[in-house]
Design a protein around this motif. Structure first.
Motif, PDB file in Angstrom:
ATOM      1  N   MET A  14       0.832  -1.201   0.000  1.00 45.04           N
ATOM      2  CA  MET A  14       0.000   0.000   0.000  1.00 45.04           C
ATOM      3  C   MET A  14       0.870   1.256   0.000  1.00 45.04           C
ATOM      4  O   MET A  14       0.563   2.232  -0.697  1.00 45.04           O
ATOM      5  CB  MET A  14      -0.915   0.015   1.225  1.00 45.04           C
ATOM      6  N   TYR A  15       1.940   1.234   0.769  1.00 44.29           N
ATOM      7  CA  TYR A  15       2.840   2.387   0.804  1.00 44.29           C
ATOM      8  C   TYR A  15       3.652   2.486  -0.492  1.00 44.29           C
ATOM      9  O   TYR A  15       3.956   3.591  -0.943  1.00 44.29           O
ATOM     10  CB  TYR A  15       3.804   2.278   1.991  1.00 44.29           C
ATOM     11  N   ARG A  16       4.001   1.345  -1.055  1.00 41.02           N
ATOM     12  CA  ARG A  16       4.881   1.323  -2.231  1.00 41.02           C
ATOM     13  C   ARG A  16       4.126   1.409  -3.552  1.00 41.02           C
ATOM     14  O   ARG A  16       4.736   1.287  -4.625  1.00 41.02           O
ATOM     15  CB  ARG A  16       5.722   0.038  -2.222  1.00 41.02           C
ATOM     16  N   SER A  17       2.838   1.620  -3.486  1.00 40.77           N
ATOM     17  CA  SER A  17       2.047   1.714  -4.717  1.00 40.77           C
ATOM     18  C   SER A  17       2.661   2.758  -5.652  1.00 40.77           C
ATOM     19  O   SER A  17       3.103   3.822  -5.232  1.00 40.77           O
ATOM     20  CB  SER A  17       0.613   2.104  -4.369  1.00 40.77           C
ATOM     21  N   LYS A  59       6.217   8.016  -5.533  1.00 43.20           N
ATOM     22  CA  LYS A  59       7.572   7.629  -5.115  1.00 43.20           C
ATOM     23  C   LYS A  59       7.594   6.505  -4.084  1.00 43.20           C
ATOM     24  O   LYS A  59       8.658   6.138  -3.595  1.00 43.20           O
ATOM     25  CB  LYS A  59       8.292   8.852  -4.534  1.00 43.20           C
ATOM     26  N   GLY A  60       6.425   5.979  -3.741  1.00 46.46           N
ATOM     27  CA  GLY A  60       6.396   4.910  -2.741  1.00 46.46           C
ATOM     28  C   GLY A  60       6.777   5.396  -1.353  1.00 46.46           C
ATOM     29  O   GLY A  60       7.381   4.654  -0.568  1.00 46.46           O
ATOM     30  N   THR A  61       6.419   6.630  -1.042  1.00 45.78           N
ATOM     31  CA  THR A  61       6.779   7.226   0.243  1.00 45.78           C
ATOM     32  C   THR A  61       5.905   6.657   1.358  1.00 45.78           C
ATOM     33  O   THR A  61       4.722   6.394   1.157  1.00 45.78           O
ATOM     34  CB  THR A  61       6.599   8.754   0.178  1.00 45.78           C
ATOM     35  N   ILE A  62       6.492   6.492   2.550  1.00 44.03           N
ATOM     36  CA  ILE A  62       5.732   6.013   3.697  1.00 44.03           C
ATOM     37  C   ILE A  62       5.183   7.208   4.487  1.00 44.03           C
ATOM     38  O   ILE A  62       5.645   8.336   4.309  1.00 44.03           O
ATOM     39  CB  ILE A  62       6.569   5.100   4.618  1.00 44.03           C
ATOM     40  N   SER A  63       4.203   6.950   5.354  1.00 47.68           N
ATOM     41  CA  SER A  63       3.588   8.055   6.088  1.00 47.68           C
ATOM     42  C   SER A  63       3.183   7.608   7.491  1.00 47.68           C
ATOM     43  O   SER A  63       3.000   6.419   7.756  1.00 47.68           O
ATOM     44  CB  SER A  63       2.352   8.575   5.344  1.00 47.68           C
ATOM     45  N   LEU A  64       3.020   8.590   8.370  1.00 51.35           N
ATOM     46  CA  LEU A  64       2.472   8.358   9.696  1.00 51.35           C
ATOM     47  C   LEU A  64       0.945   8.402   9.629  1.00 51.35           C
ATOM     48  O   LEU A  64       0.371   8.817   8.618  1.00 51.35           O
ATOM     49  CB  LEU A  64       2.984   9.406  10.686  1.00 51.35           C
TER      50      LEU A  64
END
Length: 627
Positions: free
Chosen positions: A498-501, A521-526
């Motif tokens: 889900m984050y790397r979509s 960019k496949g960025t992760i989040s809080l």
């Protein structure tokens, strides 16, 4: 509702001492502190231990008491700070803290002082006082204090509330109705004299603020707090200047210590029921089991909410043409948890007024409303929006009347006037789709401890992580925090794909309108920055983001939903206009340009809004998206 810790500055203010003294106690080990980021903080559990030790020691002088009490034990706005009694009460409570006194002793002394000043006969005073055995000590301690009778002011109630909070060692967690909010309800009562009842009257602050012309025999109040009921009786005795046994009997008969929710006593029907019922009362399993037998609004396995139960019982306790006016949390209007009480109201009563008050309690984020229900049929609802101008002033900014068909059990919110509602209906009339069943949602990462998991420095193998504060419409700021993506180290995390979509949307979770940013960019989040991955055949994520970020959709959202959080259920219901492929591509390209440029306001944003207005057949020259 309160923070889990205090800073050194906050603790020094709380105790009425210097920051240097607090720092010295930390060095000596008298106060256990910890680090939160760059700040030194003291957990509330440590504050309570310290508070208890101070109350039984001589670590501080008496000046500590008055400063500390003024900040923490006097409920703000319960009476006006302009009252001649405010500072006197502050000092009295300081004296109470220094001495081993019973609450009933102090209340009796103060009550006797006020009743005597208003000419209440001695025999009646003795009958009403909660403690008739006043010793020499209490008279000597408080002889220099003079309370002044102020019409409609719950002077004794303020003293009692403050003393009780002090004795229970609870500086936060309970909030009392500001006098100006009480007056909003009192001032909207009908002129005719009818039987009126406050079923959770406490010390009687609502009843006390009734017009003096209101007949004593028609005033009723109940509460489970025996001392509060005694004070309510005293308040009414002073208000009505009673002088006979007959008047005393009326007060004792009408103001009673009973449980409105569970009493088997005969409670007479009332023409008007007013007040601020308890919020968040705790019930035992046995109580819940018993309540379920008598209340329709208790559904499922969840704990019942006390104010829901008070609303139901109030409706059942009204005469056939009676009405109820309660101060309630705004959540009752729209939260799923309260759908059962809304369903009960729709079946058994009529909503006639909703007044949005906002955050009327100091330093507490809990928007409130006044809800008026009528047992007599009403086809229209009056809606008012108030704004708190100053600490003791609240004014009505907007008022409008709408048809009662505008509400249903799913939501009682009425946020648009009739002209605004026509615009909402116009938006809904165009061919559109929603994201329900056509999108994947994911929660941002819940670390469990940001301090131990996040870093301001990008170490090897660490990556940027987005917070809600980083998100703007169309784009997000470069991450200021970094984390190593190790799922087992987090408290809660979505599947990594889900984050790397390759293409997803971040949305700000705490906001009063949709705020979506594009990510490829496949960025992760809080978890303050949640994730939406649209899967609508024929429509790009960029197009969907553009519509959700538009001025038009902001207008629709703010006049349909009222929540500090942007919920999935709300996003899934937003009407996204259908369009041809060329228009979709034009809008998508513009949205990507804005995301790449990272400008919150530009000529391209204006063009994009105009294109989206056209999708909904709206001419921007003929309307404005007002709040």
């Amino acid at each position: 509702m309160s923070k889990e810790h205090m800073t050194i500055t906050e603790l020094s203010e709380y105790l009425g001492i210097s920051e240097a003294t607090v720092r010295n106690w930390i060095k000596l080990g008298k106060v256990v502190a910890t680090k939160k980021g760059k700040k030194t903080v003291i957990l509330n559990s440590e504050v309570q231990k310290l508070s208890e030790s101070l109350n039984s020691s001589k670590m501080l002088t008496s000046r500590r008491n008055k400063s500390r009490l003024g900040l923490n034990y006097i409920p703000r706005s319960y009476i006006s700070k302009k009252s001649p009694n405010y500072k006197t009460i502050l000092s009295m409570i300081g004296t109470f803290q220094e001495e081993a006194l019973e609450i009933t002793e102090v209340i009796s002394f103060c009550a006797d002082m006020l009743m005597t000043s208003q000419g209440i006969p001695k025999e009646i005073r003795k009958s009403l006082l909660p403690d008739n055995s006043l010793g020499v000590n209490i008279k000597e301690l408080f002889s220099s204090y003079k309370l002044i009778y102020v019409p409609f002011e719950d002077t004794l109630g303020l003293i009692y509330i403050s003393l009780r909070r002090l004795q229970d060692k609870k500086a936060t967690g309970s909030y009392y109705t500001p006098f100006y909010a009480v007056d909003l309800i009192i001032n909207s009562l009908p002129d005719t004299s009818q039987n009126i009842c406050d079923p959770a009257c406490g010390t009687g602050n609502f009843l006390l603020r009734l017009p003096d012309s209101y007949p004593l025999e028609m005033v009723h109040g109940y509460d489970i707090d025996e001392i509060a009921i005694k004070i309510a009786r005293i308040n009414l005795a002073i208000k009505y200047r009673i002088s006979t046994k007959k008047q005393l009997d009326i007060i004792e008969r009408n103001i009673r210590c009973i449980d409105f929710l569970g009493s088997n006593e005969d409670i007479p029907k009332a023409d008007i029921i007013i007040g601020n019922p308890p919020w968040g009362s705790s019930f035992s399993k046995e109580q819940v089991s018993e309540l379920k037998k008598n209340f329709e609004s208790i559904l499922g396995k969840g704990k019942p909410e006390s104010f829901d139960l008070f609303v139901e019982r109030a409706v059942k306790s009204l005469t056939s043409s009676g009405n109820m006016l309660f101060l309630l949390p705004e959540t009752i209007l729209g939260a799923d948890y309260h759908e059962s009480i809304r369903r009960f109201i729709e079946k058994n009563s009529f909503v006639s007024e909703i007044s949005y008050l906002g955050d009327i309690f100091d330093k507490v984020q809990c928007p409130c409303i006044i809800l008026r229900l009528d047992n007599k049929r009403k086809d229209q609802i009056t809606v008012r929006h108030y704004k708190k101008e100053k600490k003791e002033l609240i004014t009505c900014e907007r008022e409008y009347v709408v048809n009662s068909h505008r509400i249903n059990e799913k939501s009682f919110h009425i946020l648009a006037d009739n002209e605004q509602y026509k615009l909402i209906e116009k938006i809904l009339s165009v061919p559109h789709f929603t994201l329900e069943g056509q999108a994947d949602f994911a929660l941002g990462i819940v670390t469990g401890s940001n301090r131990s998991v996040l870093s301001k420095t990008p170490f090897d193998g660490w990556e940027g992580i987005i917070k809600g504060s980083d998100i703007h419409k169309f784009f997000y700021d470069e991450p200021k925090s970094f984390a190593k993506f190790v799922p087992q180290n987090f408290q809660q995390v979505a599947p990594e794909h889900m984050y790397r979509s390759k293409e997803k949307l971040f949305y700000k979770f705490i906001a009063n309108e949709p705020v979506f940013a594009y990510d490829s960019k496949g960025t992760i989040s809080l978890n303050s920055a949640n994730i939406l991955i649209p899967r609508v055949p024929g429509y790009s994520a960029l197009y969907i983001m553009a519509v959700l970020n538009s001025d038009l959709m902001s207008f629709y959202y703010r006049h349909t939903f009222k929540n500090m959080k942007v919920l999935r259920s709300a996003i899934e219901s937003l009407p996204i206009a259908k369009c041809d492929n060329d228009t979709m591509n034009t809008i998508s390209t513009l949205a990507l340009d804005i995301a790449d440029e990272k400008k919150t306001s530009s000529e391209k944003t204006s063009r994009l809004n105009a294109l989206i207005d056209n999708l909904y057949s709206l001419d921007k020259n003929k309307f404005t998206f007002t709040v």
